[in-house]
Design a protein around this motif. Structure first.
Motif, mmCIF file in Angstrom:
data_model
loop_
_atom_site.group_PDB
_atom_site.id
_atom_site.type_symbol
_atom_site.label_atom_id
_atom_site.label_comp_id
_atom_site.label_asym_id
_atom_site.label_seq_id
_atom_site.Cartn_x
_atom_site.Cartn_y
_atom_site.Cartn_z
ATOM 1 N N LEU A 23 0.849 -1.198 0.000
ATOM 2 C CA LEU A 23 0.000 0.000 0.000
ATOM 3 C C LEU A 23 0.878 1.239 0.000
ATOM 4 C CD1 LEU A 23 -2.593 -1.042 2.738
ATOM 5 C CD2 LEU A 23 -3.089 -0.750 0.301
ATOM 6 N N ASN A 24 0.356 2.333 -0.576
ATOM 7 C CA ASN A 24 1.069 3.612 -0.479
ATOM 8 C C ASN A 24 0.531 4.387 0.723
ATOM 9 O OD1 ASN A 24 -1.350 4.727 -1.319
ATOM 10 N ND2 ASN A 24 -0.668 5.155 -3.383
ATOM 11 N N VAL A 25 1.168 5.495 1.028
ATOM 12 C CA VAL A 25 0.795 6.266 2.225
ATOM 13 C C VAL A 25 -0.656 6.725 2.140
ATOM 14 C CG1 VAL A 25 1.279 8.325 3.607
ATOM 15 C CG2 VAL A 25 3.160 7.001 2.695
ATOM 16 N N SER A 26 -1.091 7.227 0.963
ATOM 17 C CA SER A 26 -2.473 7.724 0.894
ATOM 18 C C SER A 26 -3.495 6.631 1.147
ATOM 19 C CB SER A 26 -2.809 8.411 -0.418
ATOM 20 O OG SER A 26 -1.833 8.332 -1.352
ATOM 21 N N SER A 27 -3.221 5.424 0.678
ATOM 22 C CA SER A 27 -4.134 4.310 0.943
ATOM 23 C C SER A 27 -4.167 3.991 2.434
ATOM 24 C CB SER A 27 -3.707 3.069 0.170
ATOM 25 O OG SER A 27 -3.799 3.287 -1.209
ATOM 26 N N LEU A 28 -3.009 4.006 3.068
ATOM 27 C CA LEU A 28 -2.957 3.762 4.514
ATOM 28 C C LEU A 28 -3.682 4.862 5.281
ATOM 29 C CD1 LEU A 28 0.689 2.447 4.756
ATOM 30 C CD2 LEU A 28 -1.350 1.180 5.449
ATOM 31 N N LYS A 77 -6.211 6.679 4.315
ATOM 32 C CA LYS A 77 -7.659 6.452 4.172
ATOM 33 C C LYS A 77 -8.124 5.289 5.018
ATOM 34 C CE LYS A 77 -7.939 8.203 -0.529
ATOM 35 N NZ LYS A 77 -8.013 7.823 -1.942
ATOM 36 N N ARG A 78 -7.386 4.183 4.974
ATOM 37 C CA ARG A 78 -7.800 2.982 5.703
ATOM 38 C C ARG A 78 -7.728 3.172 7.211
ATOM 39 N NH1 ARG A 78 -6.991 -1.497 2.166
ATOM 40 N NH2 ARG A 78 -7.896 -2.872 3.716
ATOM 41 N N LEU A 79 -6.750 3.959 7.655
ATOM 42 C CA LEU A 79 -6.558 4.166 9.098
ATOM 43 C C LEU A 79 -7.321 5.374 9.622
ATOM 44 C CD1 LEU A 79 -2.720 3.523 9.141
ATOM 45 C CD2 LEU A 79 -4.458 2.008 10.120
ATOM 46 N N ASN A 80 -7.799 6.214 8.687
ATOM 47 C CA ASN A 80 -8.490 7.451 9.054
ATOM 48 C C ASN A 80 -7.606 8.315 9.960
ATOM 49 O OD1 ASN A 80 -10.618 9.266 8.956
ATOM 50 N ND2 ASN A 80 -11.580 8.420 10.797
ATOM 51 N N MET A 81 -6.372 8.531 9.482
ATOM 52 C CA MET A 81 -5.390 9.305 10.231
ATOM 53 C C MET A 81 -4.769 10.353 9.324
ATOM 54 S SD MET A 81 -3.335 6.284 12.249
ATOM 55 C CE MET A 81 -2.112 7.421 12.878
ATOM 56 N N GLU A 82 -4.075 11.298 9.938
ATOM 57 C CA GLU A 82 -3.339 12.310 9.185
ATOM 58 C C GLU A 82 -2.135 11.682 8.499
ATOM 59 O OE1 GLU A 82 -4.112 15.590 8.806
ATOM 60 O OE2 GLU A 82 -5.969 15.165 9.913
ATOM 61 N N GLN A 83 -1.792 12.226 7.337
ATOM 62 C CA GLN A 83 -0.664 11.722 6.560
ATOM 63 C C GLN A 83 0.634 11.792 7.353
ATOM 64 O OE1 GLN A 83 1.955 13.756 4.884
ATOM 65 N NE2 GLN A 83 2.895 11.880 4.141
ATOM 66 N N SER A 84 0.845 12.870 8.090
ATOM 67 C CA SER A 84 2.098 13.025 8.843
ATOM 68 C C SER A 84 2.224 11.951 9.931
ATOM 69 C CB SER A 84 2.199 14.421 9.454
ATOM 70 O OG SER A 84 1.117 14.653 10.330
ATOM 71 N N ALA A 85 1.113 11.596 10.559
ATOM 72 C CA ALA A 85 1.137 10.567 11.610
ATOM 73 C C ALA A 85 1.440 9.191 11.014
ATOM 74 C CB ALA A 85 -0.190 10.541 12.353
ATOM 75 N N PHE A 131 5.615 2.670 -2.313
ATOM 76 C CA PHE A 131 4.734 1.626 -1.817
ATOM 77 C C PHE A 131 5.423 0.870 -0.692
ATOM 78 C CE2 PHE A 131 3.170 2.705 -5.917
ATOM 79 C CZ PHE A 131 1.793 2.560 -5.816
ATOM 80 N N TYR A 132 4.641 0.576 0.345
ATOM 81 C CA TYR A 132 5.154 -0.111 1.530
ATOM 82 C C TYR A 132 4.648 -1.538 1.546
ATOM 83 C CZ TYR A 132 6.603 4.422 3.205
ATOM 84 O OH TYR A 132 7.225 5.635 3.323
ATOM 85 N N SER A 133 5.507 -2.437 2.027
ATOM 86 C CA SER A 133 5.128 -3.838 2.190
ATOM 87 C C SER A 133 5.888 -4.399 3.396
ATOM 88 C CB SER A 133 5.453 -4.644 0.931
ATOM 89 O OG SER A 133 6.838 -4.588 0.662
#
Length: 100
Positions: free
Chosen positions: A39-44, A46-54, A78-80
């Motif tokens: 997943l990339n940061v933006s997908s994470l 959205k899924r976590l409902n958190m701020e991008q910086s966090a 992308f992170y794995s």
């Protein structure tokens, strides 16, 4: 199976490793990556409902512990999960906690 002797340096490394796993947000990230593979940061975010910086901060900590790795595609990152050992540790832990 008997464990070999463990020195202080190894104990400290194990302790630091589990400290990285002790945060619920980091665990949620790892479980999402186990489920989705990558997943990339933006997908994470959205899924976590958190701020991008966090989310980025947590990913940095996970990378420093070699729990996640990155792959660049164009401008995206992308992170794995870093390797099968991470998955094994998480699965064994979850199995242990649900075992009666």
């Amino acid at each position: 199976m008997r464990m070999r002797p463990v020195n202080d340096d190894e104990l400290n490394k194990v302790s630091q490793f589990y400290k990285k796993l002790s945060d619920p947000t980091r665990l949620r990230i790892l479980i999402l990556l186990m489920e989705e593979k990558e997943l990339n940061v933006s997908s994470l975010v959205k899924r976590l409902n958190m701020e991008q910086s966090a989310v980025s901060h947590q990913l940095k900590l996970l990378r420093s512990a070699r729990l996640v790795k990155t792959r660049r595609e164009g401008k995206g990152i992308f992170y794995s999960i870093d390797d099968q050992h991470v998955i094994d540790i998480l699965e064994e832990t979850l199995d242990h906690l649900t075992h009666h």
